[in-house]
Scaffold this active site. Structure first.
Site, PDB file in Angstrom:
ATOM      1  N   GLY A  12       0.837  -1.209   0.000  1.00  0.00           N
ATOM      2  CA  GLY A  12       0.000   0.000   0.000  1.00  0.00           C
ATOM      3  C   GLY A  12       0.862   1.245   0.000  1.00  0.00           C
ATOM      4  O   GLY A  12       0.440   2.317   0.432  1.00  0.00           O
ATOM      5  N   LEU A  63      -1.836  -7.961  -4.678  1.00  0.00           N
ATOM      6  CA  LEU A  63      -1.621  -8.717  -3.434  1.00  0.00           C
ATOM      7  C   LEU A  63      -2.570  -9.899  -3.265  1.00  0.00           C
ATOM      8  O   LEU A  63      -2.350 -10.741  -2.401  1.00  0.00           O
ATOM      9  CB  LEU A  63      -1.760  -7.788  -2.231  1.00  0.00           C
ATOM     10  N   SER A 141      -8.064  -1.356  11.850  1.00  0.00           N
ATOM     11  CA  SER A 141      -8.978  -0.208  11.888  1.00  0.00           C
ATOM     12  C   SER A 141      -9.750  -0.221  13.193  1.00  0.00           C
ATOM     13  O   SER A 141     -10.038  -1.287  13.744  1.00  0.00           O
ATOM     14  CB  SER A 141      -9.966  -0.284  10.728  1.00  0.00           C
ATOM     15  N   TYR A 154     -15.963  -4.699   5.738  1.00  0.00           N
ATOM     16  CA  TYR A 154     -14.710  -4.016   6.094  1.00  0.00           C
ATOM     17  C   TYR A 154     -14.331  -4.329   7.543  1.00  0.00           C
ATOM     18  O   TYR A 154     -13.192  -4.728   7.834  1.00  0.00           O
ATOM     19  CB  TYR A 154     -14.873  -2.508   5.886  1.00  0.00           C
ATOM     20  N   LYS A 158     -11.046  -6.537   8.963  1.00  0.00           N
ATOM     21  CA  LYS A 158     -10.038  -5.996   9.888  1.00  0.00           C
ATOM     22  C   LYS A 158     -10.040  -6.785  11.204  1.00  0.00           C
ATOM     23  O   LYS A 158      -9.003  -6.892  11.867  1.00  0.00           O
ATOM     24  CB  LYS A 158     -10.305  -4.504  10.141  1.00  0.00           C
TER      25      LYS A 158
HETATM   26  N1  LIG Z   1      -7.647   6.299   6.095  1.00  0.00           N
HETATM   27  C1  LIG Z   1      -8.278   5.908   7.186  1.00  0.00           C
HETATM   28  O1  LIG Z   1      -9.050   6.675   7.826  1.00  0.00           O
HETATM   29  C2  LIG Z   1      -8.071   4.530   7.717  1.00  0.00           C
HETATM   30  C3  LIG Z   1      -8.629   4.228   8.964  1.00  0.00           C
HETATM   31  C4  LIG Z   1      -8.450   2.952   9.481  1.00  0.00           C
HETATM   32  C5  LIG Z   1      -7.729   2.021   8.771  1.00  0.00           C
HETATM   33  N2  LIG Z   1      -7.213   2.330   7.549  1.00  0.00           N
HETATM   34  C6  LIG Z   1      -6.459   1.304   6.852  1.00  0.00           C
HETATM   35  O2  LIG Z   1      -5.191   1.796   6.540  1.00  0.00           O
HETATM   36  C7  LIG Z   1      -4.692   1.162   5.358  1.00  0.00           C
HETATM   37  C8  LIG Z   1      -4.236   2.222   4.374  1.00  0.00           C
HETATM   38  O3  LIG Z   1      -5.357   3.015   4.033  1.00  0.00           O
HETATM   39  P1  LIG Z   1      -5.196   4.424   3.305  1.00  0.00           P
HETATM   40  O4  LIG Z   1      -6.179   5.334   3.930  1.00  0.00           O
HETATM   41  O5  LIG Z   1      -3.772   4.771   3.237  1.00  0.00           O
HETATM   42  O6  LIG Z   1      -5.762   4.037   1.844  1.00  0.00           O
HETATM   43  P2  LIG Z   1      -5.361   4.509   0.376  1.00  0.00           P
HETATM   44  O7  LIG Z   1      -4.750   5.862   0.399  1.00  0.00           O
HETATM   45  O8  LIG Z   1      -6.575   4.280  -0.442  1.00  0.00           O
HETATM   46  O9  LIG Z   1      -4.215   3.448  -0.038  1.00  0.00           O
HETATM   47  C9  LIG Z   1      -4.528   2.105  -0.248  1.00  0.00           C
HETATM   48  C10 LIG Z   1      -3.308   1.398  -0.768  1.00  0.00           C
HETATM   49  O10 LIG Z   1      -3.623   0.002  -0.918  1.00  0.00           O
HETATM   50  C11 LIG Z   1      -3.151  -0.439  -2.191  1.00  0.00           C
HETATM   51  N3  LIG Z   1      -3.983  -1.539  -2.685  1.00  0.00           N
HETATM   52  C12 LIG Z   1      -5.339  -1.608  -2.674  1.00  0.00           C
HETATM   53  N4  LIG Z   1      -5.742  -2.776  -3.221  1.00  0.00           N
HETATM   54  C13 LIG Z   1      -4.618  -3.458  -3.571  1.00  0.00           C
HETATM   55  C14 LIG Z   1      -4.366  -4.711  -4.183  1.00  0.00           C
HETATM   56  N5  LIG Z   1      -5.374  -5.523  -4.534  1.00  0.00           N
HETATM   57  N6  LIG Z   1      -3.080  -5.101  -4.408  1.00  0.00           N
HETATM   58  C15 LIG Z   1      -2.062  -4.270  -4.061  1.00  0.00           C
HETATM   59  N7  LIG Z   1      -2.233  -3.079  -3.479  1.00  0.00           N
HETATM   60  C16 LIG Z   1      -3.485  -2.667  -3.235  1.00  0.00           C
HETATM   61  C17 LIG Z   1      -3.248   0.791  -3.087  1.00  0.00           C
HETATM   62  O11 LIG Z   1      -2.363   0.612  -4.159  1.00  0.00           O
HETATM   63  P3  LIG Z   1      -2.634   1.242  -5.647  1.00  0.00           P
HETATM   64  O12 LIG Z   1      -3.311   2.556  -5.440  1.00  0.00           O
HETATM   65  O13 LIG Z   1      -1.268   1.350  -6.206  1.00  0.00           O
HETATM   66  O14 LIG Z   1      -3.501   0.279  -6.326  1.00  0.00           O
HETATM   67  C18 LIG Z   1      -2.833   1.885  -2.114  1.00  0.00           C
HETATM   68  O15 LIG Z   1      -1.410   1.974  -2.081  1.00  0.00           O
HETATM   69  C19 LIG Z   1      -5.830   0.298   4.819  1.00  0.00           C
HETATM   70  O16 LIG Z   1      -5.611  -1.040   5.216  1.00  0.00           O
HETATM   71  C20 LIG Z   1      -7.049   0.873   5.509  1.00  0.00           C
HETATM   72  O17 LIG Z   1      -8.086  -0.074   5.655  1.00  0.00           O
HETATM   73  C21 LIG Z   1      -7.362   3.558   6.998  1.00  0.00           C
END
Ligand SMILES: NC(=O)c1ccc[n+]([C@@H]2O[C@H](COP(=O)([O-])OP(=O)(O)OC[C@H]3O[C@@H](n4cnc5c(N)ncnc54)[C@H](OP(=O)(O)O)[C@@H]3O)[C@@H](O)[C@H]2O)c1
Length: 247
Positions: A12, A63, A141, A154, A158
């Site tokens: 990610g 992935l 999360s 979701y 998690k």
């Molecule tokens: N943002 C929040 O408020 C929040 C809160 C709680 C938990 N989280 C968790 O934190 C983590 C990161 O979230 P984020 O907010 O940084 O999200 P984001 O900005 O949307 O980034 C998601 C990343 O996951 C990669 N990805 C998605 N599907 C994939 C796949 N099938 N194979 C390989 N790579 C894949 C994307 O790669 P590409 O774009 O290159 O495809 C991107 O780098 C996630 O697990 C999310 O559930 C986020």
């Protein structure tokens, strides 16, 4: 070739928390191996994490493809001879409705969020155990801990990663391999930016600190759990949420 240089793999890494974790780890002197799908965004993060004494390498990888994950991880290990850490940050989010259940959404969310964490962990864990050190940090999360309507798939994905974290921690512990989770609350990234703008008042009430986290504020605890500064911490979920669950 094994050396004193430290190496971390970040999934990610092309966006949000993963990108910020890669930057925080590069700041600490780790060589970073950046995994994502979008080549353009990976190249941007590669530039942001390249600095003197730190090598940044990118890998385009789906992935959910177990064989491809194993192949890339084997290639990285063959080149470096050691891996100090893995950050499993890749994930997807969208709402699902338990009363309007559909297999496709549940499968997609479980595939990326759960198997997209399991496959890299399984590809690396035997190597970490054999070398006798290493740290895995999963990004879960707050939704894994608090039930939340319309986030069924979701939250379940998690929750599964939260359990996996504890089980793998038990497997790794005798060999000095640690596995922990960082549990973000609402964090301003591509995944959430629009939702944040639409629901700003709701989040202000829910989060005692009355704001979303910046990705860098989640990244630093991730880097701490990867580093030897957390050498006696394993199997834990570190909540990074501005006080969310106190409210
Ligand atoms: N943002 C929040 O408020 C929040 C809160 C709680 C938990 N989280 C968790 O934190 C983590 C990161 O979230 P984020 O907010 O940084 O999200 P984001 O900005 O949307 O980034 C998601 C990343 O996951 C990669 N990805 C998605 N599907 C994939 C796949 N099938 N194979 C390989 N790579 C894949 C994307 O790669 P590409 O774009 O290159 O495809 C991107 O780098 C996630 O697990 C999310 O559930 C986020």
């Amino acid at each position: 070739m094994a050396s004193d240089e430290k190496h971390v793999i970040v999934t990610g890494a092309s966006s949000g928390i993963g990108r910020a974790a890669a930057i925080a780890l590069a700041d600490k002197g780790y060589n970073v191996h950046l995994i994502g799908r979008n080549a353009e965004r990976l190249a941007k993060v590669q530039a942001e994490t390249s600095r003197e004494g730190v090598q940044s390498t990118t890998y385009q990888l789906e992935l959910t493809d177990k064989a491809a994950v194993q192949q890339v991880f084997d290639e990285i290990y063959a080149k470096t001879g050691r891996i100090d850490g893995l950050v499993n940050s890749a994930g997807i989010f969208y709402t699902t409705d338990v009363f309007d259940y559909d297999d496709k959404s549940w499968k997609e969310i479980m595939d990326v969020n759960f198997y997209g964490t399991l496959y890299p962990s399984l590809a690396l864990l035997p190597k970490l155990i054999a070398q006798g050190f290493g740290s895995i940090v999963n990004v879960t999360s707050v939704d894994a801990f608090d039930g939340i309507a319309n986030y069924d798939a979701y939250a379940a994905s998690k929750g599964a990663v939260t359990s996996l974290t504890k089980t793998l921690a038990l497997e790794g512990a005798p060999k000095n391999v640690r596995v922990n989770a960082v549990v973000p609350g609402i964090t301003d990234t591509e995944m959430t930016h629009e939702r944040l703008l639409e629901n700003i008042e709701k989040y202000r009430k829910k989060v005692p600190m009355q704001r979303a986290a910046q990705a860098s504020e989640v990244a630093k605890p991730i880097a701490f759990l990867i580093s030897d500064d957390s050498s006696y911490i394993t199997g834990q979920s570190l909540h990074v949420n501005g006080g969310w669950r106190l409210a």
